[in-house]
Write a protein that holds these residues in place. Structure first.
Motif, PDB file in Angstrom:
ATOM      1  N   TYR A  42       0.846  -1.183   0.000  1.00  0.00           N
ATOM      2  CA  TYR A  42       0.000   0.000   0.000  1.00  0.00           C
ATOM      3  C   TYR A  42       0.882   1.233   0.000  1.00  0.00           C
ATOM      4  CZ  TYR A  42      -3.568   3.364   1.301  1.00  0.00           C
ATOM      5  OH  TYR A  42      -4.419   4.436   1.323  1.00  0.00           O
ATOM      6  N   SER A  43       0.646   2.147  -0.964  1.00  0.00           N
ATOM      7  CA  SER A  43       1.524   3.302  -1.130  1.00  0.00           C
ATOM      8  C   SER A  43       0.929   4.597  -0.583  1.00  0.00           C
ATOM      9  CB  SER A  43       1.859   3.498  -2.617  1.00  0.00           C
ATOM     10  OG  SER A  43       0.663   3.645  -3.376  1.00  0.00           O
ATOM     11  N   GLY A  44      -0.315   4.578  -0.136  1.00  0.00           N
ATOM     12  CA  GLY A  44      -0.959   5.791   0.352  1.00  0.00           C
ATOM     13  C   GLY A  44      -0.708   6.028   1.832  1.00  0.00           C
ATOM     14  N   GLU A  45      -1.422   7.032   2.387  1.00  0.00           N
ATOM     15  CA  GLU A  45      -1.296   7.329   3.808  1.00  0.00           C
ATOM     16  C   GLU A  45      -2.044   6.277   4.616  1.00  0.00           C
ATOM     17  OE1 GLU A  45      -2.445  11.330   4.725  1.00  0.00           O
ATOM     18  OE2 GLU A  45      -1.852  12.032   2.745  1.00  0.00           O
ATOM     19  N   VAL A  46      -1.432   5.814   5.674  1.00  0.00           N
ATOM     20  CA  VAL A  46      -2.090   4.842   6.537  1.00  0.00           C
ATOM     21  C   VAL A  46      -1.877   5.233   7.991  1.00  0.00           C
ATOM     22  CG1 VAL A  46      -1.833   2.941   4.907  1.00  0.00           C
ATOM     23  CG2 VAL A  46      -0.054   3.334   6.616  1.00  0.00           C
ATOM     24  N   LEU A  47      -2.746   4.733   8.845  1.00  0.00           N
ATOM     25  CA  LEU A  47      -2.581   4.904  10.281  1.00  0.00           C
ATOM     26  C   LEU A  47      -1.496   3.965  10.776  1.00  0.00           C
ATOM     27  CD1 LEU A  47      -6.351   4.898  11.308  1.00  0.00           C
ATOM     28  CD2 LEU A  47      -4.823   6.867  11.401  1.00  0.00           C
ATOM     29  N   PRO A  48      -0.913   4.231  11.942  1.00  0.00           N
ATOM     30  CA  PRO A  48      -0.028   3.244  12.558  1.00  0.00           C
ATOM     31  C   PRO A  48      -0.797   1.943  12.785  1.00  0.00           C
ATOM     32  CG  PRO A  48       0.154   5.365  13.663  1.00  0.00           C
ATOM     33  CD  PRO A  48      -1.017   5.476  12.724  1.00  0.00           C
ATOM     34  N   PRO A  49      -0.137   0.789  12.765  1.00  0.00           N
ATOM     35  CA  PRO A  49      -0.836  -0.502  12.851  1.00  0.00           C
ATOM     36  C   PRO A  49      -1.819  -0.613  14.004  1.00  0.00           C
ATOM     37  CG  PRO A  49       1.455  -0.865  12.284  1.00  0.00           C
ATOM     38  CD  PRO A  49       1.325   0.603  12.585  1.00  0.00           C
ATOM     39  N   GLU A  50      -1.427  -0.155  15.207  1.00  0.00           N
ATOM     40  CA  GLU A  50      -2.320  -0.278  16.356  1.00  0.00           C
ATOM     41  C   GLU A  50      -3.577   0.580  16.165  1.00  0.00           C
ATOM     42  OE1 GLU A  50       0.848   0.427  16.438  1.00  0.00           O
ATOM     43  OE2 GLU A  50       1.910  -0.856  17.867  1.00  0.00           O
ATOM     44  N   LYS A  51      -3.412   1.782  15.598  1.00  0.00           N
ATOM     45  CA  LYS A  51      -4.557   2.660  15.355  1.00  0.00           C
ATOM     46  C   LYS A  51      -5.447   2.076  14.260  1.00  0.00           C
ATOM     47  CE  LYS A  51      -3.026   5.913  18.173  1.00  0.00           C
ATOM     48  NZ  LYS A  51      -3.704   6.262  19.437  1.00  0.00           N
ATOM     49  N   PHE A  52      -4.815   1.518  13.228  1.00  0.00           N
ATOM     50  CA  PHE A  52      -5.577   0.902  12.147  1.00  0.00           C
ATOM     51  C   PHE A  52      -6.433  -0.242  12.687  1.00  0.00           C
ATOM     52  CE2 PHE A  52      -6.023  -2.596   9.187  1.00  0.00           C
ATOM     53  CZ  PHE A  52      -6.596  -1.996   8.088  1.00  0.00           C
ATOM     54  N   ALA A  53      -5.828  -1.112  13.485  1.00  0.00           N
ATOM     55  CA  ALA A  53      -6.557  -2.269  14.011  1.00  0.00           C
ATOM     56  C   ALA A  53      -7.725  -1.828  14.893  1.00  0.00           C
ATOM     57  CB  ALA A  53      -5.608  -3.167  14.797  1.00  0.00           C
ATOM     58  N   LYS A  54      -7.493  -0.821  15.741  1.00  0.00           N
ATOM     59  CA  LYS A  54      -8.572  -0.352  16.614  1.00  0.00           C
ATOM     60  C   LYS A  54      -9.720   0.240  15.796  1.00  0.00           C
ATOM     61  CE  LYS A  54      -9.567   2.384  20.737  1.00  0.00           C
ATOM     62  NZ  LYS A  54     -10.893   2.789  20.223  1.00  0.00           N
ATOM     63  N   ALA A  55      -9.387   1.059  14.789  1.00  0.00           N
ATOM     64  CA  ALA A  55     -10.429   1.645  13.948  1.00  0.00           C
ATOM     65  C   ALA A  55     -11.203   0.564  13.203  1.00  0.00           C
ATOM     66  CB  ALA A  55      -9.811   2.633  12.960  1.00  0.00           C
ATOM     67  N   LEU A  56     -10.503  -0.445  12.730  1.00  0.00           N
ATOM     68  CA  LEU A  56     -11.143  -1.545  12.008  1.00  0.00           C
ATOM     69  C   LEU A  56     -12.097  -2.299  12.924  1.00  0.00           C
ATOM     70  CD1 LEU A  56     -11.281  -3.303   9.422  1.00  0.00           C
ATOM     71  CD2 LEU A  56      -9.384  -4.642  10.372  1.00  0.00           C
ATOM     72  N   PHE A  57     -11.661  -2.629  14.126  1.00  0.00           N
ATOM     73  CA  PHE A  57     -12.501  -3.382  15.057  1.00  0.00           C
ATOM     74  C   PHE A  57     -13.694  -2.554  15.527  1.00  0.00           C
ATOM     75  CE2 PHE A  57      -8.473  -5.880  16.374  1.00  0.00           C
ATOM     76  CZ  PHE A  57      -8.611  -6.695  15.266  1.00  0.00           C
ATOM     77  N   ASP A  58     -13.473  -1.255  15.788  1.00  0.00           N
ATOM     78  CA  ASP A  58     -14.581  -0.391  16.210  1.00  0.00           C
ATOM     79  C   ASP A  58     -15.642  -0.308  15.110  1.00  0.00           C
ATOM     80  OD1 ASP A  58     -13.435   0.086  18.650  1.00  0.00           O
ATOM     81  OD2 ASP A  58     -12.649   2.076  18.130  1.00  0.00           O
ATOM     82  N   ALA A  59     -15.191  -0.192  13.876  1.00  0.00           N
ATOM     83  CA  ALA A  59     -16.130  -0.132  12.758  1.00  0.00           C
ATOM     84  C   ALA A  59     -16.916  -1.434  12.635  1.00  0.00           C
ATOM     85  CB  ALA A  59     -15.381   0.159  11.453  1.00  0.00           C
ATOM     86  N   TYR A  60     -16.239  -2.539  12.854  1.00  0.00           N
ATOM     87  CA  TYR A  60     -16.888  -3.857  12.776  1.00  0.00           C
ATOM     88  C   TYR A  60     -17.943  -4.002  13.870  1.00  0.00           C
ATOM     89  CZ  TYR A  60     -17.348  -8.973  12.882  1.00  0.00           C
ATOM     90  OH  TYR A  60     -17.844 -10.252  12.868  1.00  0.00           O
ATOM     91  N   LYS A  61     -17.579  -3.632  15.087  1.00  0.00           N
ATOM     92  CA  LYS A  61     -18.497  -3.798  16.212  1.00  0.00           C
ATOM     93  C   LYS A  61     -19.700  -2.857  16.096  1.00  0.00           C
ATOM     94  CE  LYS A  61     -15.247  -3.268  19.318  1.00  0.00           C
ATOM     95  NZ  LYS A  61     -14.575  -3.125  20.651  1.00  0.00           N
TER      96      LYS A  61
END
Length: 252
Positions: A42-61
């Motif tokens: 992935y070449s674009g802007e991304v969150l740090p891994p821990e922030k990405f995982a938390k955002a992903l899980f929050d969105a899922y829940k």
């Protein structure tokens, strides 16, 4: 939370365990982007891994698609629609001035104008202004925008894109508030117009506001067509005539 996969119920316990492990968060993020990028990176802007995982899980829940989109592409759902030129940008959305109006009703630069306007662009604007007395016209600076998470606080913030000078044409439209239409419903009403403008004037930007125009105590919906000099400086007069023709056909 019930899902179509019964084994995924009470997944929050697993999510909490993953969030405790930075390496697990990094592997999760890498696996996600490997599945959506053809080159596996992935070449674009991304969150740090821990922030990405938390955002992903929050969105899922929370079954929140916009939260998920902010985590993976730094756009809300309506950011995507607007930046795909499918629906208008709101005038002065979120309390931020957009577009900046730089001239008065007579086509003269405002006395308190704080934007640098090259003489060449101002003279070009004055020329077309003098030739068009059948539409409200302003020299303006406009921009597109998106939303993203702050990497530290995870609060949603605005990000401006492509600030540029251009000509803004402003039109009065029927009052959708009195018709009891929501903002999204009003976008349905003008989508054909937006699509036609993109077909004939690619990269023009449409602004829309409900009851944002006031004249003699009356409030009206307002539509703006912004023609950035970057794309429309050449043959500007013709582009303005094209925009007017499309909008007037829509209003009839």
């Amino acid at each position: 939370m019930a899902t179509i996969f019964p084994r995924e119920e009470k997944a929050e316990y697993l999510f909490d365990k993953i969030l405790e492990n930075p390496q697990a968060c990094e592997r999760l993020m890498e696996t996600f982007y490997e599945s959506v990028e053809s080159d596996g990176e992935y070449s674009g802007e991304v969150l740090p891994p821990e922030k990405f995982a938390k955002a992903l899980f929050d969105a899922y829940k929370n079954k929140d698609l916009t939260a998920f989109l902010l985590a993976i592409c730094q756009h809300s759902m309506f950011d995507l629609l607007r930046n795909a030129y499918l629906v208008p940008f709101r005038f002065n959305a979120d309390g931020h001035t957009n577009p900046y109006i730089l001239t008065d009703g007579s086509g003269n630069l405002l006395n308190d104008c704080k934007k640098a306007v090259p003489d060449k662009m101002y003279h070009k604007f004055q020329k077309v202004y003098a030739q068009n007395d059948d539409v409200k016209m302003y020299l303006a600076e406009g921009y597109r925008k998106r939303h993203c998470y702050d990497e530290v606080t995870m609060e949603v913030k605005d990000y401006r894109m492509g600030e540029q000078l251009g000509v803004l044409l402003v039109y009065e439209l029927p009052d959708t508030i009195k018709m009891k239409e929501t903002e999204a419903q009003s976008y349905v009403a003008v989508m054909d117009l937006v699509m036609q403008l993109q077909e004939e004037l690619p990269k023009s930007i449409v602004y829309y506001g409900q009851e944002c125009l006031e004249e003699k105590g009356e409030h009206f919906d307002e539509l703006g067509v912004f023609l950035p000099f970057t794309h429309f400086s050449e043959r500007l007069e013709k582009h303005i005539e094209t925009a007017k023709k499309i909008v007037y056909q829509y209003k009839e």
